[in-house]
Write an enzyme that holds these catalytic residues in place. Structure first.
Site, PDB file in Angstrom:
ATOM      1  N   HIS A  17       0.863  -1.201   0.000  1.00 26.69           N
ATOM      2  CA  HIS A  17       0.000   0.000   0.000  1.00 26.69           C
ATOM      3  C   HIS A  17       0.890   1.239   0.000  1.00 26.69           C
ATOM      4  O   HIS A  17       1.494   1.569   1.014  1.00 26.69           O
ATOM      5  CB  HIS A  17      -0.913   0.010   1.228  1.00 26.69           C
ATOM      6  CG  HIS A  17      -1.898   1.145   1.210  1.00 26.69           C
ATOM      7  ND1 HIS A  17      -3.248   0.965   1.399  1.00 26.69           N
ATOM      8  CD2 HIS A  17      -1.740   2.474   1.030  1.00 26.69           C
ATOM      9  CE1 HIS A  17      -3.869   2.114   1.324  1.00 26.69           C
ATOM     10  NE2 HIS A  17      -2.968   3.063   1.098  1.00 26.69           N
ATOM     11  N   HIS A  19       1.567   5.409  -1.726  1.00 27.40           N
ATOM     12  CA  HIS A  19       1.224   6.590  -2.539  1.00 27.40           C
ATOM     13  C   HIS A  19       2.516   7.203  -3.048  1.00 27.40           C
ATOM     14  O   HIS A  19       3.387   7.552  -2.241  1.00 27.40           O
ATOM     15  CB  HIS A  19       0.493   7.641  -1.693  1.00 27.40           C
ATOM     16  CG  HIS A  19      -0.781   7.133  -1.108  1.00 27.40           C
ATOM     17  ND1 HIS A  19      -2.001   7.310  -1.722  1.00 27.40           N
ATOM     18  CD2 HIS A  19      -1.028   6.438   0.033  1.00 27.40           C
ATOM     19  CE1 HIS A  19      -2.950   6.742  -0.974  1.00 27.40           C
ATOM     20  NE2 HIS A  19      -2.383   6.203   0.091  1.00 27.40           N
ATOM     21  N   ARG A  21       2.178   9.572  -5.799  1.00 28.39           N
ATOM     22  CA  ARG A  21       1.735  10.796  -6.501  1.00 28.39           C
ATOM     23  C   ARG A  21       2.197  10.769  -7.959  1.00 28.39           C
ATOM     24  O   ARG A  21       2.343   9.707  -8.535  1.00 28.39           O
ATOM     25  CB  ARG A  21       2.236  12.077  -5.798  1.00 28.39           C
ATOM     26  CG  ARG A  21       2.072  12.084  -4.279  1.00 28.39           C
ATOM     27  CD  ARG A  21       0.662  11.890  -3.803  1.00 28.39           C
ATOM     28  NE  ARG A  21       0.557  12.129  -2.363  1.00 28.39           N
ATOM     29  CZ  ARG A  21      -0.417  11.666  -1.598  1.00 28.39           C
ATOM     30  NH1 ARG A  21      -1.364  10.906  -2.105  1.00 28.39           N
ATOM     31  NH2 ARG A  21      -0.451  11.941  -0.315  1.00 28.39           N
ATOM     32  N   ASN A  45      -5.237   7.317  -6.073  1.00 26.86           N
ATOM     33  CA  ASN A  45      -5.959   8.558  -5.721  1.00 26.86           C
ATOM     34  C   ASN A  45      -5.212   9.806  -6.190  1.00 26.86           C
ATOM     35  O   ASN A  45      -4.885  10.696  -5.421  1.00 26.86           O
ATOM     36  CB  ASN A  45      -6.262   8.628  -4.214  1.00 26.86           C
ATOM     37  CG  ASN A  45      -5.028   8.640  -3.333  1.00 26.86           C
ATOM     38  OD1 ASN A  45      -3.987   8.112  -3.712  1.00 26.86           O
ATOM     39  ND2 ASN A  45      -5.125   9.249  -2.153  1.00 26.86           N
ATOM     40  N   LYS A 104      -9.405  -0.185  -5.810  1.00 22.06           N
ATOM     41  CA  LYS A 104      -9.410   0.443  -4.498  1.00 22.06           C
ATOM     42  C   LYS A 104     -10.760   1.117  -4.253  1.00 22.06           C
ATOM     43  O   LYS A 104     -11.218   1.928  -5.066  1.00 22.06           O
ATOM     44  CB  LYS A 104      -8.285   1.492  -4.427  1.00 22.06           C
ATOM     45  CG  LYS A 104      -8.242   2.303  -3.136  1.00 22.06           C
ATOM     46  CD  LYS A 104      -7.798   1.469  -1.938  1.00 22.06           C
ATOM     47  CE  LYS A 104      -7.941   2.242  -0.624  1.00 22.06           C
ATOM     48  NZ  LYS A 104      -6.766   3.004  -0.261  1.00 22.06           N
ATOM     49  N   HIS A 141     -10.576   1.202   1.817  1.00 26.98           N
ATOM     50  CA  HIS A 141     -10.347   2.195   2.866  1.00 26.98           C
ATOM     51  C   HIS A 141     -11.552   2.053   3.782  1.00 26.98           C
ATOM     52  O   HIS A 141     -12.655   2.486   3.431  1.00 26.98           O
ATOM     53  CB  HIS A 141     -10.241   3.613   2.283  1.00 26.98           C
ATOM     54  CG  HIS A 141      -9.976   4.647   3.344  1.00 26.98           C
ATOM     55  ND1 HIS A 141      -8.782   5.300   3.467  1.00 26.98           N
ATOM     56  CD2 HIS A 141     -10.760   5.087   4.358  1.00 26.98           C
ATOM     57  CE1 HIS A 141      -8.842   6.109   4.519  1.00 26.98           C
ATOM     58  NE2 HIS A 141     -10.024   5.999   5.076  1.00 26.98           N
ATOM     59  N   HIS A 179      -4.707  -0.585   5.810  1.00 28.52           N
ATOM     60  CA  HIS A 179      -4.240   0.215   6.957  1.00 28.52           C
ATOM     61  C   HIS A 179      -5.185   0.147   8.151  1.00 28.52           C
ATOM     62  O   HIS A 179      -5.755   1.156   8.564  1.00 28.52           O
ATOM     63  CB  HIS A 179      -3.970   1.674   6.560  1.00 28.52           C
ATOM     64  CG  HIS A 179      -4.992   2.331   5.668  1.00 28.52           C
ATOM     65  ND1 HIS A 179      -6.334   2.364   5.967  1.00 28.52           N
ATOM     66  CD2 HIS A 179      -4.852   2.992   4.499  1.00 28.52           C
ATOM     67  CE1 HIS A 179      -6.964   3.017   5.018  1.00 28.52           C
ATOM     68  NE2 HIS A 179      -6.096   3.398   4.112  1.00 28.52           N
ATOM     69  N   LEU A 228      -4.991   9.206   7.952  1.00 26.05           N
ATOM     70  CA  LEU A 228      -6.322   8.594   8.025  1.00 26.05           C
ATOM     71  C   LEU A 228      -6.238   7.139   7.592  1.00 26.05           C
ATOM     72  O   LEU A 228      -5.546   6.857   6.611  1.00 26.05           O
ATOM     73  CB  LEU A 228      -7.301   9.356   7.121  1.00 26.05           C
ATOM     74  CG  LEU A 228      -7.748  10.705   7.686  1.00 26.05           C
ATOM     75  CD1 LEU A 228      -8.539  11.488   6.638  1.00 26.05           C
ATOM     76  CD2 LEU A 228      -8.590  10.529   8.959  1.00 26.05           C
ATOM     77  N   ASP A 256       1.349   2.638   3.532  1.00 29.65           N
ATOM     78  CA  ASP A 256       0.504   3.815   3.320  1.00 29.65           C
ATOM     79  C   ASP A 256       1.337   5.093   3.377  1.00 29.65           C
ATOM     80  O   ASP A 256       0.833   6.153   3.764  1.00 29.65           O
ATOM     81  CB  ASP A 256      -0.654   3.878   4.336  1.00 29.65           C
ATOM     82  CG  ASP A 256      -1.758   4.836   3.881  1.00 29.65           C
ATOM     83  OD1 ASP A 256      -1.817   5.159   2.682  1.00 29.65           O
ATOM     84  OD2 ASP A 256      -2.547   5.279   4.733  1.00 29.65           O
ATOM     85  N   HIS A 260       3.005  14.559   1.503  1.00 30.96           N
ATOM     86  CA  HIS A 260       2.367  15.876   1.313  1.00 30.96           C
ATOM     87  C   HIS A 260       3.457  16.898   1.575  1.00 30.96           C
ATOM     88  O   HIS A 260       4.246  16.737   2.513  1.00 30.96           O
ATOM     89  CB  HIS A 260       1.232  16.100   2.314  1.00 30.96           C
ATOM     90  CG  HIS A 260       0.024  15.247   2.063  1.00 30.96           C
ATOM     91  ND1 HIS A 260      -0.947  15.576   1.133  1.00 30.96           N
ATOM     92  CD2 HIS A 260      -0.368  14.075   2.606  1.00 30.96           C
ATOM     93  CE1 HIS A 260      -1.889  14.632   1.133  1.00 30.96           C
ATOM     94  NE2 HIS A 260      -1.557  13.718   2.013  1.00 30.96           N
TER      95      HIS A 260
HETATM   96  O1  DOR Z   1      -3.473   9.523   5.637  1.00 31.93           O
HETATM   97  C1  DOR Z   1      -3.794   9.195   4.511  1.00 31.93           C
HETATM   98  N1  DOR Z   1      -3.227   9.749   3.416  1.00 31.93           N
HETATM   99  N2  DOR Z   1      -4.747   8.284   4.377  1.00 31.93           N
HETATM  100  C2  DOR Z   1      -5.257   7.984   3.188  1.00 31.93           C
HETATM  101  O2  DOR Z   1      -6.144   7.167   3.142  1.00 31.93           O
HETATM  102  C3  DOR Z   1      -4.791   8.667   1.959  1.00 31.93           C
HETATM  103  C4  DOR Z   1      -3.446   9.205   2.119  1.00 31.93           C
HETATM  104  C5  DOR Z   1      -3.063  10.206   1.040  1.00 31.93           C
HETATM  105  O3  DOR Z   1      -3.267   9.902  -0.134  1.00 31.93           O
HETATM  106  O4  DOR Z   1      -2.532  11.249   1.378  1.00 31.93           O
HETATM  107 ZN    ZN Z   2      -3.384   5.044   1.481  1.00 33.39          ZN
END
Ligand code: DOR
Ligand code: ZN
Length: 352
Positions: A17, A19, A21, A45, A104, A141, A179, A228, A256, A260
């Site tokens: 899992h 991310h 970007r 996402n 997902k 999720h 998660h 989250l 996960d 950011h």
């Molecule tokens: O904390 C999180 N960030 N939980 C998620 O489900 C998505 C992820 C994100 O893409 O930033």
């Molecule tokens: Zn995630």
């Protein structure tokens, strides 16, 4: 007397899992993951989300270009599609033929870039039936999104109101409860009756094994510990650690890791997501060592994920040493920076 080893060898792990970007940012975060993991499940996402096979193939080729620029070989992105109210059964079958690893499910509004997510699972019945028929895993999720449900209860309520009814309706659908953050989720997955089939599993992040919700409020608001589903009480952390280190093949590694920019986290309305990719394996080793279960790390990190996804296990080995690694205060992220999990502190284990 403890006789913890100072070095451990593992079959190379995968991250189930992740991310990464897109664009410039992707290159900066991909290098961290590819240094440790052989494969990763890439979350869809993006803005706009990766909802079709064509979009996933285009995203995959951007990932491959970045890997080339980084000079990385031997890392495989496993692509996923974002389920929407409009996903057709045909798209599911097309995805299976194209080698897409999973779909997902983001309940609409649950987290970062989830506005196009599913408003009600009843809209997805044909797609979900097709997933069950072709053996396509659904990654969930697992949080309800109603404003009247307390944020700390959203996962437990999801189990009763969405997950259990879904599993009753489609008992052969392969589901990964992503998660997980609560005792209820850990016990639900552990105790689920599947008739011996591989139909349910869960991923667990390093932050949920190492921290409880106090970490978000330690001496002031700590935006870099906010993700989250949100961190929960200590009793939940203990239950997750117990599940992860139990040797039960239904639980496996999924960081996960969710980058950011620093400014988007340290803001009046900060984004959710912890960036753990910098030394994710060190974080997991620390968690397993804390309960004397380093011997269970390899199953969790390297075996149970590929087994669930019906993929070959990796064959090359990596070595972790008990040698404190300093975590930088910031790392580059495109034209800005990112603050990694445990910035400015040390992690007890590192990759050789
Ligand atoms: O904390 C999180 N960030 N939980 C998620 O489900 C998505 C992820 C994100 O893409 O930033
Ligand atoms: Zn995630």
């Amino acid at each position: 007397m403890s006789n913890t080893p100072t070095q451990i060898q593992l079959i190379q792990p995968d991250d189930w899992h992740l991310h990464i970007r897109d664009g410039e940012v992707m290159k900066d975060v991909l290098a961290d993951t590819a240094r440790q993991f052989a494969r990763a499940i890439i979350m869809p996402n993006l803005k706009p989300p990766v909802t079709t096979v064509d979009l996933a193939k285009a995203y995959q080729s951007r990932i491959e270009s970045n890997l080339k620029l980084l000079g990385v070989s031997g890392f495989t992105p496993l692509m996923t599609l974002y389920l929407t109210d409009n996903t057709s059964a045909d798209e599911v079958r097309k995805a299976k033929d194209a080698g897409i690893a999973a779909f997902k499910l983001y309940p609409a509004g649950a987290t970062t870039n989830s506005d196009a997510g599913v408003s009600d699972l009843k809209h997805c019945h044909a797609a979900l039936e097709a997933m069950q028929a072709v053996g396509m895993p659904l990654l969930v999720h697992g949080e309800v999104t109603h404003a009247d449900i307390d944020i700390f209860d959203r996962e437990a309520v999801f189990i009763d109101t969405v997950l259990e009814p879904l599993r009753k309706k489609l008992p052969e659908l392969k589901i990964v409860f992503e998660h997980i953050t609560t005792k209820q989720a850990a016990h639900y997955v552990r105790d689920a009756v599947t008739g011996g089939k591989n139909t349910i599993a869960a991923t667990i992040t390093p932050q949920h094994l190492l921290m409880n919700r106090n970490a978000i409020f330690a001496g002031g608001i700590r935006p870099h510990n906010y993700c989250l589903p949100v961190l929960k009480r200590e009793e939940h952390r203990v239950a997750l650690l117990e599940a992860a280190t139990s040797g039960n093949s239904r639980f496996f590694l999924g960081t996960d890791s969710a980058p950011h920019a620093k400014g988007a986290k340290e803001a009046a309305c900060g984004c959710a997501g912890c960036y753990s990719a910098f030394n994710a394996l060190g974080l997991y080793a620390e968690a397993f060592e804390s309960v004397g279960k380093l011997d269970k790390l390899e199953g969790f990190a390297s075996f149970f994920g590929p087994d669930f996804y019906s993929l070959q296990r990796n064959s090359n080995k990596i070595t972790l040493v008990k040698q404190a690694q300093s975590i930088p205060m910031e790392l580059p992220l495109g034209d800005t920076t990112i603050v990694p999990l445990r910035a400015g502190e040390t992690i007890a284990w590192s990759l050789v």
